[in-house]
Motif scaffolding. Sequence first.
Motif, mmCIF file in Angstrom:
data_model
loop_
_atom_site.group_PDB
_atom_site.id
_atom_site.type_symbol
_atom_site.label_atom_id
_atom_site.label_comp_id
_atom_site.label_asym_id
_atom_site.label_seq_id
_atom_site.Cartn_x
_atom_site.Cartn_y
_atom_site.Cartn_z
ATOM 1 N N ASN A 102 5.973 11.109 -9.787
ATOM 2 C CA ASN A 102 5.732 9.713 -10.136
ATOM 3 C C ASN A 102 6.797 9.159 -11.078
ATOM 4 N N ASN A 131 1.806 9.985 -1.984
ATOM 5 C CA ASN A 131 1.052 11.204 -1.713
ATOM 6 C C ASN A 131 1.829 12.164 -0.817
ATOM 7 N N PRO A 164 0.838 -1.205 0.000
ATOM 8 C CA PRO A 164 0.000 0.000 0.000
ATOM 9 C C PRO A 164 0.872 1.254 0.000
ATOM 10 N N THR A 165 1.343 1.648 -1.177
ATOM 11 C CA THR A 165 2.326 2.727 -1.290
ATOM 12 C C THR A 165 1.710 4.104 -1.522
ATOM 13 N N ASP A 166 0.384 4.191 -1.597
ATOM 14 C CA ASP A 166 -0.250 5.474 -1.902
ATOM 15 C C ASP A 166 0.143 6.553 -0.898
ATOM 16 N N ARG A 167 0.203 6.188 0.388
ATOM 17 C CA ARG A 167 0.519 7.186 1.410
ATOM 18 C C ARG A 167 1.928 7.752 1.198
#
Length: 204
Positions: A160, A125, A119-122
Amino acid sequence: MRKRPQQQRSRELVKALIDATAKVIQQQGLDNTTTARIAEVAGVSVGSLYQYFGDKDGLIEALMESLADDIGAGLKRLPLLDNVDMNAMISSAIQFGFAVLNSRDGLYLELVRNWHRLPTDRVVNTLQQHFMDLARLYFLRHYQDYPIRNLEVRVFIVTNSVLFTMVRHISQNNGLIREDDLANELTRMVAGYMATPPDHQGTR
């Protein structure tokens, strides 16, 4: 996380579990990490672990959030805005990124190798927001030199693109590309793109 710790003792227990998760992943790898082993390293019962985390995935998500906070704090301590030259500012940020990914005695390397499963979104972000804040401040100070438009779009692309390139390099590097050379080329790419004046963007 099943429930948020309210008392100091509970917060310390949660921190111990997150730290133990990092240690077990570092020592045994992601696939060999289990809740039983994490509880053992943390010095608590598995039952205590399950009061706050439903499974291994919950612990890993909490670890990723903790690492994102650490990275964000580290970036804020960098005197990036002291650099008048854009190349120097970008170079410092990229070098910091490589230093982070190569640190923690193999923890980040193991996480990077499994980036697509985590779960790399944090993390992304956090980096994106920090660079957005930094870019706003920098281009407000240097608007006459760099009258930029579409800042949010550019920061999204840069964050990104650079992160993906760094992750690929660290996880799959075969020795053909030196990290210093890659950092220099990334700096040139980002600085050139961010400095492109509005007239060169075409129609919106």
